[in-house]
Each structure stands twice: as C-alpha cells, then as structure tokens.
Design a protein around this motif. Structure first.
Motif, PDB file in Angstrom:
ATOM      1  N   LEU A  41       2.538   8.081  -5.675  1.00 16.80           N
ATOM      2  CA  LEU A  41       1.217   8.710  -5.741  1.00 16.80           C
ATOM      3  C   LEU A  41       0.304   7.973  -6.711  1.00 16.80           C
ATOM      4  O   LEU A  41      -0.864   7.712  -6.396  1.00 16.80           O
ATOM      5  CB  LEU A  41       1.336  10.171  -6.162  1.00 16.80           C
ATOM      6  N   GLU A  58      -2.770  11.092  15.166  1.00 14.35           N
ATOM      7  CA  GLU A  58      -2.890  10.240  13.975  1.00 14.35           C
ATOM      8  C   GLU A  58      -2.007   8.994  14.128  1.00 14.35           C
ATOM      9  O   GLU A  58      -2.401   7.898  13.757  1.00 14.35           O
ATOM     10  CB  GLU A  58      -2.460  11.010  12.725  1.00 14.35           C
ATOM     11  N   GLY A 115      -3.515   5.306  14.625  1.00 11.56           N
ATOM     12  CA  GLY A 115      -3.213   4.497  13.450  1.00 11.56           C
ATOM     13  C   GLY A 115      -3.787   5.083  12.175  1.00 11.56           C
ATOM     14  O   GLY A 115      -3.591   4.556  11.094  1.00 11.56           O
ATOM     15  N   THR A 116      -4.512   6.203  12.298  1.00 15.46           N
ATOM     16  CA  THR A 116      -5.091   6.818  11.101  1.00 15.46           C
ATOM     17  C   THR A 116      -3.999   7.333  10.171  1.00 15.46           C
ATOM     18  O   THR A 116      -4.247   7.554   8.994  1.00 15.46           O
ATOM     19  CB  THR A 116      -6.019   7.985  11.470  1.00 15.46           C
ATOM     20  N   ILE A 117      -2.786   7.497  10.726  1.00 13.62           N
ATOM     21  CA  ILE A 117      -1.667   7.936   9.880  1.00 13.62           C
ATOM     22  C   ILE A 117      -1.446   6.927   8.751  1.00 13.62           C
ATOM     23  O   ILE A 117      -1.019   7.284   7.664  1.00 13.62           O
ATOM     24  CB  ILE A 117      -0.390   8.108  10.735  1.00 13.62           C
ATOM     25  N   GLU A 118      -1.789   5.665   9.034  1.00 16.15           N
ATOM     26  CA  GLU A 118      -1.605   4.631   8.025  1.00 16.15           C
ATOM     27  C   GLU A 118      -2.491   4.897   6.803  1.00 16.15           C
ATOM     28  O   GLU A 118      -2.074   4.705   5.674  1.00 16.15           O
ATOM     29  CB  GLU A 118      -1.940   3.268   8.636  1.00 16.15           C
ATOM     30  N   LEU A 119      -3.713   5.365   7.053  1.00 14.40           N
ATOM     31  CA  LEU A 119      -4.600   5.699   5.941  1.00 14.40           C
ATOM     32  C   LEU A 119      -4.171   6.992   5.267  1.00 14.40           C
ATOM     33  O   LEU A 119      -4.241   7.123   4.055  1.00 14.40           O
ATOM     34  CB  LEU A 119      -6.041   5.842   6.436  1.00 14.40           C
ATOM     35  N   LEU A 120      -3.712   7.933   6.081  1.00 15.19           N
ATOM     36  CA  LEU A 120      -3.282   9.225   5.545  1.00 15.19           C
ATOM     37  C   LEU A 120      -2.097   9.035   4.606  1.00 15.19           C
ATOM     38  O   LEU A 120      -2.059   9.574   3.511  1.00 15.19           O
ATOM     39  CB  LEU A 120      -2.887  10.127   6.728  1.00 15.19           C
ATOM     40  N   LEU A 121      -1.136   8.221   5.037  1.00 17.42           N
ATOM     41  CA  LEU A 121       0.080   8.049   4.241  1.00 17.42           C
ATOM     42  C   LEU A 121      -0.110   7.082   3.078  1.00 17.42           C
ATOM     43  O   LEU A 121       0.723   7.024   2.193  1.00 17.42           O
ATOM     44  CB  LEU A 121       1.240   7.572   5.127  1.00 17.42           C
ATOM     45  N   THR A 122      -1.200   6.306   3.087  1.00 20.90           N
ATOM     46  CA  THR A 122      -1.445   5.447   1.929  1.00 20.90           C
ATOM     47  C   THR A 122      -2.456   6.065   0.977  1.00 20.90           C
ATOM     48  O   THR A 122      -2.807   5.470  -0.027  1.00 20.90           O
ATOM     49  CB  THR A 122      -1.934   4.039   2.350  1.00 20.90           C
ATOM     50  N   SER A 123      -2.955   7.254   1.318  1.00 22.94           N
ATOM     51  CA  SER A 123      -3.806   7.982   0.379  1.00 22.94           C
ATOM     52  C   SER A 123      -2.901   8.749  -0.580  1.00 22.94           C
ATOM     53  O   SER A 123      -1.766   9.060  -0.231  1.00 22.94           O
ATOM     54  CB  SER A 123      -4.691   8.982   1.130  1.00 22.94           C
ATOM     55  N   PRO A 124      -3.414   9.049  -1.773  1.00 26.88           N
ATOM     56  CA  PRO A 124      -2.557   9.776  -2.723  1.00 26.88           C
ATOM     57  C   PRO A 124      -2.401  11.236  -2.326  1.00 26.88           C
ATOM     58  O   PRO A 124      -2.839  12.142  -3.034  1.00 26.88           O
ATOM     59  CB  PRO A 124      -3.290   9.609  -4.054  1.00 26.88           C
ATOM     60  N   VAL A 125      -1.799  11.466  -1.181  1.00 27.42           N
ATOM     61  CA  VAL A 125      -1.609  12.813  -0.664  1.00 27.42           C
ATOM     62  C   VAL A 125      -0.122  12.997  -0.415  1.00 27.42           C
ATOM     63  O   VAL A 125       0.529  12.112   0.119  1.00 27.42           O
ATOM     64  CB  VAL A 125      -2.353  12.983   0.689  1.00 27.42           C
ATOM     65  N   ARG A 126       0.410  14.140  -0.829  1.00 35.07           N
ATOM     66  CA  ARG A 126       1.841  14.382  -0.587  1.00 35.07           C
ATOM     67  C   ARG A 126       2.058  14.755   0.872  1.00 35.07           C
ATOM     68  O   ARG A 126       1.179  15.350   1.505  1.00 35.07           O
ATOM     69  CB  ARG A 126       2.345  15.493  -1.497  1.00 35.07           C
ATOM     70  N   ARG A 169      -0.670   4.713  -5.155  1.00 37.29           N
ATOM     71  CA  ARG A 169      -1.593   4.883  -4.031  1.00 37.29           C
ATOM     72  C   ARG A 169      -3.007   5.240  -4.490  1.00 37.29           C
ATOM     73  O   ARG A 169      -3.978   4.930  -3.828  1.00 37.29           O
ATOM     74  CB  ARG A 169      -1.064   5.974  -3.093  1.00 37.29           C
ATOM     75  N   PRO A 175      -8.312   2.013  11.558  1.00 35.67           N
ATOM     76  CA  PRO A 175      -8.159   3.357  12.107  1.00 35.67           C
ATOM     77  C   PRO A 175      -9.276   4.292  11.648  1.00 35.67           C
ATOM     78  O   PRO A 175      -9.519   4.445  10.454  1.00 35.67           O
ATOM     79  CB  PRO A 175      -6.812   3.819  11.534  1.00 35.67           C
ATOM     80  N   PHE A 191       2.757   2.314   2.435  1.00 34.46           N
ATOM     81  CA  PHE A 191       2.912   2.931   3.757  1.00 34.46           C
ATOM     82  C   PHE A 191       4.381   2.991   4.135  1.00 34.46           C
ATOM     83  O   PHE A 191       4.846   3.951   4.714  1.00 34.46           O
ATOM     84  CB  PHE A 191       2.121   2.143   4.807  1.00 34.46           C
ATOM     85  N   MET A 192       5.113   1.945   3.803  1.00 34.41           N
ATOM     86  CA  MET A 192       6.557   2.006   4.009  1.00 34.41           C
ATOM     87  C   MET A 192       7.266   1.263   2.899  1.00 34.41           C
ATOM     88  O   MET A 192       6.723   0.333   2.317  1.00 34.41           O
ATOM     89  CB  MET A 192       6.914   1.432   5.376  1.00 34.41           C
ATOM     90  N   PRO A 193       8.454   1.703   2.569  1.00 32.34           N
ATOM     91  CA  PRO A 193       9.180   1.037   1.482  1.00 32.34           C
ATOM     92  C   PRO A 193       9.871  -0.214   2.004  1.00 32.34           C
ATOM     93  O   PRO A 193      10.214  -0.284   3.188  1.00 32.34           O
ATOM     94  CB  PRO A 193      10.210   2.084   1.072  1.00 32.34           C
ATOM     95  N   ARG A 247       8.131   6.847   7.167  1.00 35.39           N
ATOM     96  CA  ARG A 247       8.016   5.715   6.246  1.00 35.39           C
ATOM     97  C   ARG A 247       9.218   4.797   6.326  1.00 35.39           C
ATOM     98  O   ARG A 247       9.140   3.642   5.968  1.00 35.39           O
ATOM     99  CB  ARG A 247       7.916   6.226   4.813  1.00 35.39           C
ATOM    100  N   TRP A 248      10.358   5.364   6.735  1.00 37.08           N
ATOM    101  CA  TRP A 248      11.584   4.568   6.691  1.00 37.08           C
ATOM    102  C   TRP A 248      11.863   3.873   8.003  1.00 37.08           C
ATOM    103  O   TRP A 248      12.844   3.192   8.150  1.00 37.08           O
ATOM    104  CB  TRP A 248      12.764   5.458   6.310  1.00 37.08           C
ATOM    105  N   THR A 284       0.810  -1.216   0.000  1.00 35.54           N
ATOM    106  CA  THR A 284       0.000   0.000   0.000  1.00 35.54           C
ATOM    107  C   THR A 284       0.842   1.263   0.000  1.00 35.54           C
ATOM    108  O   THR A 284       0.308   2.363  -0.016  1.00 35.54           O
ATOM    109  CB  THR A 284      -0.904   0.041   1.240  1.00 35.54           C
ATOM    110  N   ARG A 307      -8.594  11.001  -1.364  1.00 36.88           N
ATOM    111  CA  ARG A 307      -8.277  10.131  -2.509  1.00 36.88           C
ATOM    112  C   ARG A 307      -8.533  10.842  -3.839  1.00 36.88           C
ATOM    113  O   ARG A 307      -8.554  10.202  -4.883  1.00 36.88           O
ATOM    114  CB  ARG A 307      -9.126   8.861  -2.444  1.00 36.88           C
TER     115      ARG A 307
END
Lengths: 311, 237
Positions: free
Chosen positions: A70, B75, B79-90, A73, A84, A50-52, B235-236, A48, A102
């Motif tokens: 992007l 967030e 855990g909502t950060i997980e959705l935030l960071l997997t959405s197509p948002v920079r 995603r 969440p 979330f992390m590489p 992310r890292w 997804t 989205r």
C-alpha cells in the motif's frame, strides 16, 4: 528511488524475465528499450505492485512493493500499455474517481484537477464521455490519471504507441516536462524515442537486461558485447588467464559446477571468437566440451527494434 | 472507508445509467407482478404475498447474476483492473464497494415491490407477520444471491461465463434439499441443510428463526470472503 534486485517472473513454466537488476535515481528518466515480448510490461507490472515477482524484490522509496504494497502503491502513478479507461465516464468524473482511489481529499482533487487538465491540455473535453475521445486524447486522460496524485514515481508503458505523429511529439514533451520533478520509468521499442527522452537506458531482450547505458553511448552503437558460454575441461587457474588474454575479450566469469567448468565470456560485438577459443583450448591440451553464443548480440537486438520513426 | 464509498458510488451511477439494470428491473417487476396477481383471480383470494416471495426467489436465480456479472469481469476485460490493483486500495475495499452497489440497486427493486404490499393493506386485511418476515427473508436471500454472483464475476473476465456459473450455483443451492432424499445419510443431510428453500420457507410463513438468519449471513460472508481471496489471487497468476 527504485531498486530492483534479482527479479524473475514465470508465466507457468515460461520465464518472462530472469534475474533483472536495476536502480533508478530520484528525478531520473529511465527507459526500457526492447523488442515486443522482451519483458518490459512484466517488469513494469511488478514495479507498480500489480503482480509480485516469482523471485526477487523491488523497493520503491524504501518500501517493498510486495511487503509494504500500500505504501509503495501510494507513490506510483501508472499508465498501462492498453490505457484502461471507463469509457462511459466523463473525463473529470474519471479523474475524480482515480484521485479518490489514490486517497486524495475532495478539496485536493478539485485544485489538482485544474492543473492536470491544463498540463495534459484536456481543457475543452472536461465533460466529454471518454468513449467518444480519439486515441490521442484517451492517452492524455491516461497520463492525467497517472499524475493526478502527484506520485513520486511515474511508470509509463509504451506511452506513445498507436497515436498520430503530432500527438507523439506532444506526449514526449509532456513526459520530458514531468521528468523534471518526478522519477519516470518508461518503456518503448522505438530507438530514437529513448535518446530524446531518457537519461539512462536499459536494453532488455528475452527477459534479460543485455545492456545499460546513456542514450548517447548507445546511439554510437559501440558498447555492444557478444556473450559466449564455454565449457572447458582443464585447470581453471590456467584456463582463465588464457581466455582473458584473447584480443577483444572484455570479461570472463567462471563457474565451477561439480567439476564442470563453465566460462562466460563477454567480448566486443562483431568479431566471432569461437574459432580462436577452440584452437586455443585444443592447443593447450584441454578439452572443449561446449561452446555457444548466448543470446543475441546487441546489434541483432537493435535490428529488431524500430530504429526509425514510421510515419 | 472513503475508497469503499467511491467504488460503490461509481458502480451505483453505472447501474442507474445502464440498460442492463433497467431490463433486470423490468423483468423483475413484470414477473413478480404476475405471481402477485395470479392468486387474486381466485374466487376466494387470500391476502398474502407468499406467491410473490416464492416466485421472486426463483426469478432472482436468473436476475442476481445479471446484476453482478459486470462488476469485476468488465474491469478485467477493459484492463482497468490494472489501475484498480495498483492504486493504494485494499482488495476487500474493492469487493465490499462493488457488493454494496449491487445491494443498493437490489434494495431499490425491493422497495418498488412494496407496491404489492401497499395494495394488500389498502384493499384487504392481510396478516402483517408473513409479509414483514417474507421481506426480511427475501432481502437476505437476494443479498446472498448477489454475493454468489460477485464471486463468479471476480473469477472470470467473461461476463457471460460469470453469469452462467452464478446461475448454476444458485440453482444447485435452490434444489439442494432434494439431495436430502437422493444421497441419504449424513452427507445428504448436510447438503440438504445448505439448500435455500428450507431456510426461506420459514420466512414466508411468517417465522423469523435465528438459524435461518445465521444461514443467510454465513452464505454472504462465505462468498464475499472467497471473492476477496479470488481477487487477491489474481495477482499471483
């Protein structure tokens, strides 16, 4: 649709997954089956974006999840294991927000919201604050946010965990319906769930894929293999055919590491070949430098899975 | 841009429906009200907002982190950060959206404090220069303090840790000019120049110096940049 190659991820010095390869075709429902801590969530987090991964690549509809994050995603809907949710938002408020993130237009959200609320049967709870919903309904809201933007790929991490049996049945039916048009990747540690839902199953244990098959074959339980790692001092050209000739051995791979010859043997599960191998090696005048079972056999993994439903 | 707006709007709604923000507002107005009226009790009171501004920046060392601590720490916790960071948002869209929301709430507080200025203009004849300049300085200072708080909220998933670290940084910035004497030499001078007070005092005296404006804008840019980088680095891990 999804192509994962050589995925490896380390948390500090500990590998969570190692050299995971798999592909998912369009419209397929793929299940990750494995005991807790096997690396299912890590794999899904990588898919997804979330992390590489520490090493390896995943492409999603041709887009690399790290390089073209992007674009990748945009095509994913994701339900993490913890579901969440912003507990102080209303159901529609939350879904609208997720839709906007989205990249959906307000108009598109409006029409889609009606469909999603209907599909996930949230009708009576549209205006309810999420914090006041029961766990099963929260799960539905979680699924609703994952599908609101009609993603091509749906990633669901343990979608039926912690909800009551009736809701489990409903959730499964919903996933099955969604799987008709979308590519679905889901994880579970419940064996029967896989056979109900998935077209194909990857069994993952201790960070490695140990088997890949259709649920039908897995259920028959005959596809199990044991893996043995043997280090033998002797000419590889002579050793290989002997090892392959042992009854019950399916496959032998050979690695020459500076004169150290290591052979990985895949054998049918259930028969311990260690004695046979050591006798053969000694009998041929070679030296046996190491012999060990690698990982768990499929049977052992199955034992650690939930093989029936707890009611 | 629409995602920035969406993130900001959601946070603004939470600000105006959460008790924390109202408590912050209450404390801000109560304390600054006290600073404002303190001088008025003098036999020969001066029609000035300087005590208000001087008090407000100190109060904001404690209140700015209280406003920002939730923004990303929660967030991460939910855990909502997980959705935030997997959405197509920079990542920058998330940070800027959150920052704008805290800025809007802060500006509402500032607007409420106009009450003091209005009182002065109605009942006295204050020198308008220091009031306008003081407000400009206070808005710049507050915006900088919020960016500090946003960074610490990005770094931790614990709101308390985030708030305390932000207060530490803001206190250090507040007292940095003291290092001027203590450290001495070029190092002391550099640390002293990073202090907030030297740059703020000019404003409340009615002086608008570009150096000071550049100082605050640089602080904001620096902390927002670090926030974006920190979010990326999540992310890292």
């Amino acid at each position: 649709m999804i192509q994962a190659e050589g995925l490896t991820h380390y948390y500090g010095p500990y590998p969570a997954i190692q050299d995971v390869n798999f592909g998912v075709r369009k419209g397929e429902i793929l299940g990750f089956l494995g005991p807790n801590g096997a690396g299912k969530t890590t794999t899904m987090r990588i898919i997804t974006g979330f992390m590489p991964p520490t090493r390896g690549t995943v492409t999603l509809d041709g887009y690399d999840v790290v390089e073209q994050s992007l674009e990748a995603r945009r095509r994913v809907g994701y339900l993490p294991e913890t579901v969440p949710l912003y507990t102080d938002m209303s159901v529609t408020g939350y879904l609208k927000y997720m839709g906007t993130l989205r990249g959906m237009s307000p108009k598109a959200i409006k029409t889609r919201l009606v469909e999603v609320v209907d599909v996930c049967r949230l009708g009576d709870y549209r205006k309810t604050q999420i914090g006041k919903l029961s766990k099963g309904f929260r799960q539905r809201v979680g699924i609703a946010q994952a599908i609101i933007h009609e993603p091509q790929v749906l990633v669901l991490d343990e979608p039926t965990i912690g909800i009551d049996p009736i809701q489990v049945v409903e959730t499964r039916r919903l996933i099955k319906d969604l799987g008709r048009d979308q590519t679905v990747v889901l994880s579970t540690h419940i064996l029967p769930e896989v056979s109900m839902l998935c077209d194909r199953v990857l069994i993952i244990n201790e960070g490695r894929i140990v088997a890949e098959d259709t649920p039908k074959n897995l259920a028959e339980g005959l596809q199990g293999v044991d893996r043995l790692e043997v280090e033998i001092g002797g000419p590889a050209a002579e050793v290989l055919p002997v090892l392959k000739g042992i009854r019950g051995v399916n496959e032998v791979t050979h690695v020459n590491n500076d004169g150290r010859h290591t052979y990985t043997i895949q054998a049918q599960a259930g028969q311990d070949l260690r004695d046979t191998i050591s006798q053969l090696v000694i009998g041929n005048g070679w030296s046996l430098r190491g012999l060990q079972m690698v990982g768990m056999s499929l049977e052992e993994i199955f034992l650690r899975l939930t093989t029936h439903e707890e009611l | 841009m629409r995602t920035v707006q969406a993130v900001a709007w959601k946070e603004i709604q939470i600000y105006f429906s959460s008790p924390t923000a109202y408590i912050v507002g209450l404390i801000f107005l109560a304390l600054t009200g006290f600073f404002f009226t303190q001088d008025l009790g003098d036999p020969f009171p001066e029609a000035t907002l300087t005590p208000f501004f001087d008090g407000a920046i100190v109060v904001f060392i404690l209140l700015a982190p209280a406003l920002t601590m939730r923004l990303l720490a929660e967030e991460s916790k939910l855990g909502t950060i997980e959705l935030l960071l997997t959405s197509p948002v920079r990542d920058w869209e998330i940070i800027i959206g959150k920052y704008l929301a805290s800025l809007v709430f802060f500006l509402v507080l500032v607007a409420l404090s106009f009450f003091y200025a209005i009182l002065l203009f109605v009942y006295a004849d204050p020198d308008p220069g220091p009031i306008y300049a003081g407000y400009l300085g206070f808005i710049l200072y507050g915006s900088a303090a919020l960016s500090v708080g946003l960074l610490t909220s990005t770094m931790s998933n614990n709101q308390i840790v985030s708030a305390v670290v932000a207060m530490g940084i803001l206190l250090a910035m507040f007292f940095a000019d003291r290092a001027f004497g203590a450290v001495g030499g070029l190092a002391g001078e550099i640390i002293g120049e990073m202090g907030v007070r030297g740059h703020f005092d000019d404003f409340s005296r009615g002086v608008i110096d570009t150096t000071n404006i550049v100082y605050f804008i640089s602080v904001i840019a620096f902390f927002l940049f670090l926030s974006i980088r920190t979010l990326e680095s999540r992310r890292w891990r």
